[in-house]
Design an enzyme around this catalytic site. Structure first.
Site, PDB file in Angstrom:
ATOM      1  N   VAL A  86      43.444  35.456  47.345  1.00 48.25           N
ATOM      2  CA  VAL A  86      43.007  33.980  47.664  1.00 48.25           C
ATOM      3  C   VAL A  86      43.927  32.863  47.134  1.00 48.25           C
ATOM      4  O   VAL A  86      44.195  32.864  45.919  1.00 48.25           O
ATOM      5  CB  VAL A  86      41.665  34.209  46.618  1.00 48.25           C
ATOM      6  CG1 VAL A  86      40.913  32.488  47.002  1.00 48.25           C
ATOM      7  CG2 VAL A  86      40.600  35.105  46.875  1.00 48.25           C
TER       8      VAL A  86
ATOM      9  N   GLY B 263      46.072  29.960  42.974  1.00 44.83           N
ATOM     10  CA  GLY B 263      45.904  31.270  43.849  1.00 44.83           C
ATOM     11  C   GLY B 263      45.487  32.549  42.781  1.00 44.83           C
ATOM     12  O   GLY B 263      45.765  32.367  41.518  1.00 44.83           O
ATOM     13  N   LYS B 264      45.158  33.623  43.457  1.00 41.04           N
ATOM     14  CA  LYS B 264      45.302  34.934  42.465  1.00 41.04           C
ATOM     15  C   LYS B 264      45.184  36.012  43.470  1.00 41.04           C
ATOM     16  O   LYS B 264      44.715  35.975  44.818  1.00 41.04           O
ATOM     17  CB  LYS B 264      43.686  34.903  41.657  1.00 41.04           C
ATOM     18  CG  LYS B 264      43.636  35.882  40.449  1.00 41.04           C
ATOM     19  CD  LYS B 264      44.166  35.335  39.293  1.00 41.04           C
ATOM     20  CE  LYS B 264      44.465  36.109  38.159  1.00 41.04           C
ATOM     21  NZ  LYS B 264      44.924  35.443  37.049  1.00 41.04           N
ATOM     22  N   ALA B 265      45.561  37.062  42.996  1.00 39.00           N
ATOM     23  CA  ALA B 265      45.520  38.457  43.963  1.00 39.00           C
ATOM     24  C   ALA B 265      44.760  39.466  42.980  1.00 39.00           C
ATOM     25  O   ALA B 265      44.984  39.550  41.748  1.00 39.00           O
ATOM     26  CB  ALA B 265      46.882  38.832  44.357  1.00 39.00           C
TER      27      ALA B 265
END
Ligand code: NAD
Length: 377
Positions: A40, A85-87
């Site tokens: 995201v 963001g992040k994953a």
């Protein structure tokens, strides 16, 4: 990986609402038949998004989206030239080192085209994991020192940032750090270094917990001895310099400053009334529910929100991305956290809003200013 049934993250997609800030981009990636991932990229108005890669069998899309938003706010608040963001990688719980490397390299290749996302380590991933991603696509932070990384957990970037927040509060006469009694939940990268840095400033660390138990000493624990005990035995249980107390008593321990540095949602409306601390420095992400923060604010307990208190880690990562070394990164943590904490305290005095709302307002002002100058987000 035999026996792993696989989880299609899209099947467990929680509902979340997009809003004016983001997400800018959401990518669902299938790394192989059994491993899926989500990235995201929440908002990139201020620059490419930095955010950790969380590897856990049960990581969910909604969780990744919320964490990405927290990174947007944290980076904007720290005036970093980065978005949030992040994953998440939903991988089997027992990946061996070879499978871990294979998954991380596949993840790297899968995000190669997401040039607005700079991955870093988070739960379940490490500096080594980032080295594999960097090797594939030349883009990652939180790298091993040998590849130009600043090992932020080893150096204690986030714990140092928490202590800088405490310095600002002490100088503003919100508390007297010298002799202040501190209880810390979690004795890992954040909690351990926070204990060390606060004790160096004259605070008394009166209670500390980890996943297996807790130790307390109202005269102050010897932090160096406690770190040595943990390194030798794997935990704080059995520390001879303190008395054993029930693990979760640390949350409501009689103290002046409480530092949650372990899990989310440890203070809720169920136990907020029992908090004795006058100040809470949020080392963990979302350690206090919004309702509990509001209740604590009404009682006059000052909660310095995670987006400021634990921002030392992302400030360090952004400095590393720019090519800065350890010394420069720590100078920047000190300057940025001092500036932001000072401004936050000023604003909190002039409003009835809780500190988190004020911090979000400060971040939003910067984001709106940047977004007004951008054609495409
Ligand atoms: P870590 O794994 O190094 O340490 C976590 C510690 O918490 C361990 O001592 C563990 O035993 C303890 N713990 C776990 N559950 C507990 C419980 N129920 N009660 C008491 N102790 C418990 O992790 P970390 O890097 O120190 O991160 C801690 C928190 O801070 C996480 O929420 C993380 O997302 C957040 N955070 C970390 C950084 C960073 O720079 N490492 C930056 C920002 C936020």
């Amino acid at each position: 990986m035999a026996g792993w049934a696989g989880v299609a993250m899209t099947e467990r997609l929680e509902r979340w609402e997009a809003d004016e800030l983001g997400p800018a981009k959401v990518a669902f990636l299938r790394l192989d038949a059994r491993v899926s991932a989500i990235v995201v990229i929440d908002n990139v108005a201020l620059g490419p998004a930095i955010g950790g890669v969380r590897m856990r069998p049960d990581v969910t899309a909604g969780e990744v989206a919320r964490l990405a938003r927290a990174m947007t706010v944290k980076s904007a608040l720290a005036r970093l030239p980065h978005g949030g963001g992040k994953a998440g990688i939903a991988a089997p719980p027992t990946l061996g080192p070879a499978d871990h490397e294979r998954v991380m390299r596949a993840f790297g290749l899968a995000i190669e085209h997401l040039v607005d996302y700079i991955p870093g380590p988070d739960m379940g991933t490490s500096e080594t994991s980032m080295a594999y991603v960097h090797d594939e696509i030349g883009r990652a932070v939180g790298l091993p020192a040998v590849l130009g990384g600043v090992p932020l957990d080893e150096l204690g970037a986030t714990g140092f940032g928490l202590a800088v927040c405490a310095d600002v509060l002490s100088e503003a006469k919100v508390l007297d750090l010298c002799g202040a009694r501190v209880a810390v939940q979690g004795f890992g990268a954040v909690g351990g270094h926070a204990c060390r840095a606060l004790a160096e400033r004259g605070a008394l660390i009166v209670a500390v917990s980890d996943i297996k138990g807790a130790t307390a000493n109202t005269d102050g624990l010897d932090v160096a001895a406690l770190l040595a005990h943990k390194n030798a035995s794997g935990g704080i249980a059995g520390f001879p310099g303190g008395i054993t107390v029930p693990r979760d008593d640390v949350v409501t321990f009689d103290c002046d400053i409480f530092v949650p540095a372990a899990q989310p949602d440890v203070v809720t409306t169920d136990n907020a009334g029992k908090i004795s601390a006058r100040v809470i420095l949020e080392g963990a992400n979302i350690p206090i529910t919004r309702q509990a923060e509001a209740e604590l604010a009404e009682r006059g307990v000052l909660c310095i929100p995670d987006v400021l208190a634990n921002s030392g880690g992302v400030i360090c990562a952004a400095a590393e991305y720019r090519g800065a070394g350890h010394g420069e990164a720590f100078t920047e943590i000190e300057e940025k956290i001092r500036d932001t904490a000072g401004e936050l305290l000023d604003r909190v005095e002039r409003t009835t809003l809780p500190p988190r709302a004020v911090a979000e307002q400060m971040a939003l002002e910067r984001l709106h200013e940047a977004m007004a100058l951008r054609r495409r987000l």
